[in-house]
Design a protein around this motif. Structure first.
Motif, PDB file in Angstrom:
ATOM      1  N   ASN A 124       0.823  -1.212   0.000  1.00 50.57           N
ATOM      2  CA  ASN A 124       0.000   0.000   0.000  1.00 50.57           C
ATOM      3  C   ASN A 124       0.855   1.259   0.000  1.00 50.57           C
ATOM      4  OD1 ASN A 124      -2.543  -1.116  -0.225  1.00 50.57           O
ATOM      5  ND2 ASN A 124      -2.764  -1.421   1.986  1.00 50.57           N
ATOM      6  N   SER A 125       1.987   1.234   0.694  1.00 51.64           N
ATOM      7  CA  SER A 125       2.900   2.364   0.641  1.00 51.64           C
ATOM      8  C   SER A 125       3.456   2.551  -0.769  1.00 51.64           C
ATOM      9  CB  SER A 125       4.041   2.149   1.642  1.00 51.64           C
ATOM     10  OG  SER A 125       4.983   3.199   1.580  1.00 51.64           O
TER      11      SER A 125
ATOM     12  N   SER B 115       0.940   4.180  -2.944  1.00 49.52           N
ATOM     13  CA  SER B 115       0.571   5.546  -2.565  1.00 49.52           C
ATOM     14  C   SER B 115       1.370   6.614  -3.297  1.00 49.52           C
ATOM     15  CB  SER B 115       0.732   5.739  -1.056  1.00 49.52           C
ATOM     16  OG  SER B 115       2.104   5.787  -0.683  1.00 49.52           O
TER      17      SER B 115
ATOM     18  N   GLU C 234      -0.823   7.674  -8.417  1.00 51.14           N
ATOM     19  CA  GLU C 234      -1.007   7.382  -6.995  1.00 51.14           C
ATOM     20  C   GLU C 234      -2.335   6.660  -6.828  1.00 51.14           C
ATOM     21  OE1 GLU C 234      -1.990   9.862  -2.936  1.00 51.14           O
ATOM     22  OE2 GLU C 234      -0.674  10.781  -4.422  1.00 51.14           O
TER      23      GLU C 234
ATOM     24  N   PRO D 142      -5.213   4.474  -4.185  1.00 54.08           N
ATOM     25  CA  PRO D 142      -5.649   4.229  -2.806  1.00 54.08           C
ATOM     26  C   PRO D 142      -5.165   2.874  -2.305  1.00 54.08           C
ATOM     27  CG  PRO D 142      -7.473   4.991  -4.178  1.00 54.08           C
ATOM     28  CD  PRO D 142      -6.334   4.667  -5.096  1.00 54.08           C
ATOM     29  N   PRO D 143      -5.120   2.686  -0.993  1.00 55.22           N
ATOM     30  CA  PRO D 143      -4.658   1.407  -0.450  1.00 55.22           C
ATOM     31  C   PRO D 143      -5.641   0.285  -0.729  1.00 55.22           C
ATOM     32  CG  PRO D 143      -5.486   2.808   1.309  1.00 55.22           C
ATOM     33  CD  PRO D 143      -5.448   3.651   0.065  1.00 55.22           C
TER      34      PRO D 143
ATOM     35  N   GLY E  13      -1.244  11.798   4.832  1.00 57.37           N
ATOM     36  CA  GLY E  13       0.156  11.417   4.887  1.00 57.37           C
ATOM     37  C   GLY E  13       0.810  12.156   6.043  1.00 57.37           C
TER      38      GLY E  13
ATOM     39  N   SER F  77      -5.270   7.929   0.998  1.00 55.27           N
ATOM     40  CA  SER F  77      -4.230   8.140   0.000  1.00 55.27           C
ATOM     41  C   SER F  77      -3.744   9.589   0.119  1.00 55.27           C
ATOM     42  CB  SER F  77      -4.797   7.876  -1.399  1.00 55.27           C
ATOM     43  OG  SER F  77      -3.871   8.213  -2.405  1.00 55.27           O
TER      44      SER F  77
END
Length: 283
Positions: free
Chosen positions: A35-36, A39, A51, A53-54, A166, A244
């Protein structure tokens, strides 16, 4: 390190019973790493990702690396009503960082595919299985204007409270008002993504969100756009954006005053359903 892969795309299967494995520390750590990675925009193959979303952790997708290789049968047993699923099998990584390194090197296009919503990871020794899936749309949606208004409501609810995007804190922001012009622009771009099977802020004619707004007669001081795919409700879309950093920052930006939003569905497209929110401040 030896890396083995198994990637499959399947259609919806019948579902009967549930089956899930617990997520361990290393498995959860790998999901966080993926997920990182999603992002931020990433170079992958011959292109670059947006980019994203997780992914949601779903234990129904945590299939044993030593289990069946029939993914459709496994999804059926796990009672996961999927539209599409892909699995990555790794043999060799001793921990989550090593597994993530292998994924970045060999499977970036899978984990950066915007259609996927859910993820499950399982590890047995040095064997791993990472399953990414897009579920069947679960609810009935109204027309694009009605769902666009739901996006507006959900976004304004989010803006009414402070958020951490973030590493950047945002105070509560004023509510946005609906713009029929921006809504029309959002609807056109969303239909284009669905019907032409792409996911990008730049359309097939090379136009940016600002270009599309200007062509529609919207003279702006500031313009911004969030897009999403695969998620089947306005609330899920906004939840993904809030998780995100870049999308969250756009959503919480106090300089925006207006919003237009829409969704579109095309079952022949990769993600099935697409969403656009177009944020603006007129001159």
């Amino acid at each position: 390190m030896r890396v083995l892969s198994s990637v499959a795309a399947l259609s919806l299967g019948l579902v009967f019973s549930t089956a899930a494995l617990a997520v361990t520390g290393e498995e959860a750590r790998l999901i966080d790493s993926i997920n990182s990675y999603r992002s931020q925009a990433q170079a992958c193959g011959s292109g670059a990702s947006l980019e994203l979303p997780p992914l949601n952790s779903d234990t129904r997708l945590a299939l044993s690396p030593e289990g069946t290789r029939d993914l459709q049968q496994a999804m059926s047993r796990a009672a996961y009503p999927m539209v599409n699923v892909q699995a990555i099998s790794l043999s060799g990584p001793r921990d989550a960082p090593a597994a993530m390194h292998a994924i970045e090197e060999s499977f970036c296009q899978v984990v950066l595919d915007p259609q996927f919503v859910d993820i499950g990871v399982s590890q047995e020794g040095r064997d791993w299985r990472i399953v990414l899936a897009r579920p069947l749309l679960s609810g009935r949606l109204g027309d694009w204007q009605a769902e666009g208004q739901k996006l507006l409501q959900a976004i304004n609810t989010a803006r009414s409270a402070p958020h951490q995007c973030g590493g950047q804190p945002f105070a509560a922001a004023p509510a946005l008002t609906w713009s029929s012009v921006l809504a029309g622009v959002a609807a056109e771009h969303t239909r284009a993504m669905a019907n032409q099977n792409f996911f990008d802020h730049i359309d097939k004619e090379g136009r940016t969100p600002g270009d599309r707004a200007e062509l529609a007669g919207y003279l702006y001081q500031q313009i911004g756009e969030n897009i999403a795919a695969g998620r089947d409700s306005a609330q899920k879309v906004v939840e993904g954006w809030l998780d995100s950093p870049g999308h969250c920052a756009t959503l919480m930006n106090p300089d925006f005053k207006e919003l237009g939003a829409a969704y579109a569905v095309d079952p022949k497209s990769d993600a099935g359903i697409y969403w656009t929110s177009l944020f603006g401040t007129a001159q």
